[in-house]
Motif scaffolding. Structure first.
Motif, PDB file in Angstrom:
ATOM      1  N   SER A 294       0.852  -1.183  -0.183  1.00  0.00           N
ATOM      2  CA  SER A 294       0.157   0.060  -0.097  1.00  0.00           C
ATOM      3  C   SER A 294       0.681   1.341   0.113  1.00  0.00           C
ATOM      4  O   SER A 294       1.973   1.112   0.055  1.00  0.00           O
ATOM      5  N   VAL A 295       0.314   2.337  -0.300  1.00  0.00           N
ATOM      6  CA  VAL A 295       0.867   3.651  -0.171  1.00  0.00           C
ATOM      7  C   VAL A 295       0.624   4.348   1.472  1.00  0.00           C
ATOM      8  O   VAL A 295      -0.480   4.277   1.778  1.00  0.00           O
ATOM      9  N   THR A 296       1.528   4.819   2.060  1.00  0.00           N
ATOM     10  CA  THR A 296       1.477   5.354   3.304  1.00  0.00           C
ATOM     11  C   THR A 296       1.832   6.705   3.224  1.00  0.00           C
ATOM     12  O   THR A 296       3.032   7.184   2.803  1.00  0.00           O
ATOM     13  N   VAL A 297       1.096   7.247   4.070  1.00  0.00           N
ATOM     14  CA  VAL A 297       1.320   8.970   3.869  1.00  0.00           C
ATOM     15  C   VAL A 297       0.805   9.471   5.262  1.00  0.00           C
ATOM     16  O   VAL A 297      -0.030   9.172   5.971  1.00  0.00           O
ATOM     17  N   SER A 298       1.942  10.363   5.737  1.00  0.00           N
ATOM     18  CA  SER A 298       1.582  10.984   7.126  1.00  0.00           C
ATOM     19  C   SER A 298       0.564  12.199   6.907  1.00  0.00           C
ATOM     20  O   SER A 298       0.283  12.727   5.805  1.00  0.00           O
ATOM     21  N   THR A 299       0.144  12.391   7.953  1.00  0.00           N
ATOM     22  CA  THR A 299      -1.075  13.489   8.261  1.00  0.00           C
ATOM     23  C   THR A 299      -0.617  14.894   7.604  1.00  0.00           C
ATOM     24  O   THR A 299      -0.956  15.345   6.953  1.00  0.00           O
ATOM     25  N   PHE A 302      -0.665  15.771   4.069  1.00  0.00           N
ATOM     26  CA  PHE A 302      -1.676  16.242   3.423  1.00  0.00           C
ATOM     27  C   PHE A 302      -1.901  17.665   3.973  1.00  0.00           C
ATOM     28  O   PHE A 302      -2.307  18.667   3.115  1.00  0.00           O
TER      29      PHE A 302
ATOM     30  N   SER B 294      -0.207   7.213  10.349  1.00  0.00           N
ATOM     31  CA  SER B 294      -0.205   7.642   8.872  1.00  0.00           C
ATOM     32  C   SER B 294      -1.533   7.048   8.464  1.00  0.00           C
ATOM     33  O   SER B 294      -2.338   6.152   8.694  1.00  0.00           O
ATOM     34  N   VAL B 295      -1.832   7.590   7.063  1.00  0.00           N
ATOM     35  CA  VAL B 295      -3.096   7.065   6.180  1.00  0.00           C
ATOM     36  C   VAL B 295      -2.388   6.118   5.386  1.00  0.00           C
ATOM     37  O   VAL B 295      -1.613   6.370   4.766  1.00  0.00           O
ATOM     38  N   THR B 296      -3.017   4.865   5.457  1.00  0.00           N
ATOM     39  CA  THR B 296      -2.625   3.765   4.606  1.00  0.00           C
ATOM     40  C   THR B 296      -3.766   3.587   3.350  1.00  0.00           C
ATOM     41  O   THR B 296      -4.893   3.450   3.626  1.00  0.00           O
ATOM     42  N   VAL B 297      -3.188   3.586   1.920  1.00  0.00           N
ATOM     43  CA  VAL B 297      -4.245   3.420   0.948  1.00  0.00           C
ATOM     44  C   VAL B 297      -3.733   2.419  -0.084  1.00  0.00           C
ATOM     45  O   VAL B 297      -2.682   2.286  -0.395  1.00  0.00           O
TER      46      VAL B 297
END
Lengths: 375, 375
Positions: A294-299, A302, B294-297
Motif C-alpha cells: 500500500s501507499v502510506t502517507v503522513s497526516t 496532507f 499515517s494514512v494507508t491506501v
C-alpha cells in the motif's frame, strides 16, 4: 477479394459448449454448412483462449477457431503483433475489475493488416495497417473480426512493435503528464519504476517538452548500467532507492526544481520516496502497484505540505468518450517512435512460442523486455 | 476616553530581554517616561507567554505586560474570551509549521470589546464586539493592540463562547464541505472523529443543507450516549469503529447514498474506514491526525476506485486573500449559533485558572469539552 469458404470447424464443439453469443463463439452452426457465395467469411483463426480465470500459464491454451461471418459493418484484420501486458495477465487471473466474460481470447492491444471488409465499410481497405483504438479485448489471435469503428488506420511506416504497444503504456504516460498538473518547460517530475515502459515513455515525453525527470530505480546488480540507459533516454537524475536514504532528498538535486508531479507504479517505500521529492502542493499519481504494498502517507503531508494523491486508470479515461483524442495521441506517439524520439526495449516472439513469452511476462525468468507476439 | 498614563513596567526587563520589535515587546523604553497627553496608551495586560518551545504546561507562564502606545491605525481590545485549540498547543510545542517567533503570547482566536481606538480609526468604537479575522496570534491576554483592519465587528447578540471559537473549527468544517466536492441536498458525507468540534459542526452544517452524514466514533464506555448526542445534532448514522469490522460497510447504510466526501482527523485505521465508505471517484480530506498514525491506501483504491486524497489547512486557506470571505462566513456561522442551529459543548474557565484549563486541553484528564478562557 473475399469469397465464401467452408471450413472444418475444428474448435466448434468447444465453442458451442461455451455457449457464447459473440463473434466467433456465438451462433455457430454445429455442423459444417455451405454458405451463399456472397457471404464474407474470415479465415479460421489460431487464438490463445482461457475458459476459467486462474494462473495464466495454466489456464491459457492455443486453439483453432472456425471462420466467422464478416458482417457488413465489420472488418477482418490479420494480426501482425500484440504484446503481453501486465493488465492482460490480471484479466486472465480474474483480478482486474473489468474483464471479458470467460471463455475469452486474451490480449487487449495490437496491430494488424486489414484482410477483408464488410460490404458497408468505407475508409478501410485490405492492406491498411490498423490498431484497435481504443484498445479492446481479444487481440491474441491470427484473425480478428470487429466493427469497423474499432479500427484506427495508422501510417504504413509505423514500426510494427510500437504500433502494437502504443495504446496502453505510452498513452498512460502522456495522459499522466497532461491531466494532473500544468507542467511547463523547466518544470520537473519524479517517478519510481522508471525502467517500466510507462516510465521510459514518461522520461522521453517529458524531455521532449523540456521537463526534467527525477527517476527512482530498484537496487540490484547492474543498476549503474540501468542509470546510463535511462540517462541516454533523457533522464536528468536516476537514483537507486538506497541512495535516497538521506534526510533531505532534495539536496541531491542539481539545478532541478522540486517536482510538482510524481508518478508511482510501485507502492510501499518507493511511493514514500516519490512523496519526499514532491514540492508543496504537489500531486502523486498512482498507476500501478508492483510491490503489492500500500501507499502510506503522513497526516502532515496532507495538511501542511498540501499534497494530493490521485490515481490513473487508462481504461476509465478511455471510457469517457475519448476515442478521437485517443487516436490523435496514437498518431502523435507513433510519429515520435518513427523518428526514434520515443523508444523502449521489446522482444518479438513468434506466436507458436506464446507460452515461453508468457513465462517471461510473468517474471519467471527475471527482468525481461516487454514480450510482443509476432503472428 | 483614553488618556496618557504612566505605568510601572513590571515586565519591562523581560520584554526588553526578548529583543522583539513588535507591539508590547518592541521599542519599549527601559525606564519609565512621561508621555505627552495626546498619546493613547493601552492598559497593562495580563498574558500567557512562552519564551521557548516545549511542553505547554512547562513553558507557559502568566505575566503582566506594560502598556503600549495605540498607534493612530490601531485598536485596543479588552479580550472577553479565547479558546485553547490543539493548534495553539502545537504552536507552543514548536511542531506547527508556521509559528510566532518566541517569546510570544499564546492563543490564535478569541473575542473582545473595543477599549480604545487610534486617532485615524473609523468604523470601530469603544464597546463594539470584535474578533480578529482572519485569526491571529496573541489572544491569550487581557488587552490586545492590533491594526484596525485585523478586527471584525460582530453582532452584539453573538454568544461570547461561539464568537471566541468561530474562526478555527466551524470555519474549517464549512470550507471542507465547500471546497472539494459539489454537494447537493440528498448527498452524503462520511467522517471519523465525529465528536470533535469540527465534526459536530460538519454534521450540523451538512444537515442544514440537506446533506446526510455518516459518523465514525471510537469504541469506549458511553458510546451509546455519544451516538444519541450526535444524532440529536442531526447525524444520520453513527458507528463505532468495531461496528465497521464487516466486509461491506455500505450494507450498513439505510437509504443513504454512498458518500462522495470523507473527512479524516484521526489517521490510521479510522482513516481506512472513511475510505471504505467512499463512493467511486470520492475524495477524502485529511485535516487532523489525532491517532498520530499515517494514512494507508491500497493501490487499487487509487487506480480502480479513483479515490482522491487531499488535505485541508485553514491557515493556508486564509492566507489566500480570503479575509472578506472569512468574515462573511463568520457572520453566517454566528447567526446559526445565535439561532441554536449550530452548537457544541464548551467549558468557560476564568483566566486565572488558565493552567488547569490547559491541562484539560492537553488531555490529562480524559475527554473534556473545549476549554475557553474567560477574561
Amino acid at each position: 477479394m473475399v469469397v465464401a469458404r467452408s471450413i472444418a470447424l475444428k474448435a466448434v464443439n468447444t465453442a458451442s459448449l461455451w455457449g457464447l453469443n459473440r463473434s466467433r463463439f456465438g451462433g455457430l452452426p454445429k455442423v459444417q454448412t455451405v454458405r451463399a457465395l456472397s457471404t464474407v467469411m474470415s479465415p479460421p483463426s489460431k487464438a490463445v483462449v482461457y475458459e476459467h480465470h486462474g494462473p495464466p500459464d495454466s489456464v491459457t491454451r492455443m486453439i483453432e477457431l472456425p471462420p466467422v461471418e464478416v458482417q457488413e459493418n465489420q472488418v477482418c484484420v490479420k494480426m501482425l503483433a500484440a504484446p503481453i501486458n501486465p493488465s492482460d495477465i490480471n484479466r486472465i487471473e480474474g483480478v482486474y475489475p473489468v474483464r471479458p466474460q470467460v471463455p475469452a481470447v486474451g490480449g487487449y492491444e495490437g496491430v494488424g493488416e486489414v484482410y477483408s471488409v464488410g460490404s458497408a465499410v468505407k475508409g478501410l481497405s485490405p492492406g491498411d495497417l490498423v490498431i484497435p483504438s481504443p484498445p479492446s479485448s481479444g487481440t491474441w489471435q491470427t484473425y480478428v473480426v470487429k466493427d469497423h469503428d474499432i479500427w484506427h488506420k495508422i501510417s504504413k511506416d509505423s514500426p510494427i512493435e510500437y504500433a502494437a504497444t502504443v495504446t496502453v503504456n505510452p498513452l498512460t504516460a502522456i495522459r499522466m503528464l497532461e491531466d494532473f498538473n500544468t507542467l511547463s518547460a523547466g518544470d520537473s517530475i519524479v517517478q519510481n519504476g522508471a525502467t517500466s515502459i510507462v516510465g521510459q515513455c514518461a522520461i522521453q515525453l517529458a524531455r521532449y517538452r523540456g521537463i526534467h525527470s527525477i527517476n527512482i530505480i530498484r537496487d540490484r546488480a547492474g543498476s549503474d548500467e540501468v542509470k546510463e540507459r535511462l540517462k541516454a533516454l533523457g533522464a536528468d537524475e536516476v537514483f537507486t532507492e538506497s541512495q535516497l536514504e538521506v534526510k533531505n532528498v532534495k539536496s541531491l538535486l542539481s539545478n532541478i526544481p522540486e517536482p510538482a508531479l510524481g508518478l508511482n507504479c510501485v507502492g510501499g517505500h518507493a511511493a514514500s520516496l516519490v512523496l519526499k521529492f514532491l514540492r508543496q502542493g504537489g500531486t502523486m499519481v498512482t498507476y500501478g502497484g508492483m510491490s503489492k504494498k500500500s501507499v502510506t502517507v503522513s497526516t502532515s503531508s496532507f495538511i501542511f505540505k498540501d499534497l494530493s494523491l490521485r490515481g490513473f486508470w487508462l481504461q476509465k479515461w478511455l471510457s469517457a468518450d475519448k476515442a478521437k483524442e485517443c487516436r490523435d495521441m496514437v498518431d502523435y506517439l507513433l510519429r515520435l517512435a518513427q523518428e526514434r524520439k520515443l523508444k523502449y526495449e521489446m522482444e518479438l516472439v513468434p506466436f507458436d512460442k506464446f507460452h515461453s513469452a508468457l513465462e517471461k511476462a510473468l517474471g519467471k525468468h527475471g527482468s525481461q523486455p516487454k514480450q510482443v507476439i509476432k503472428f
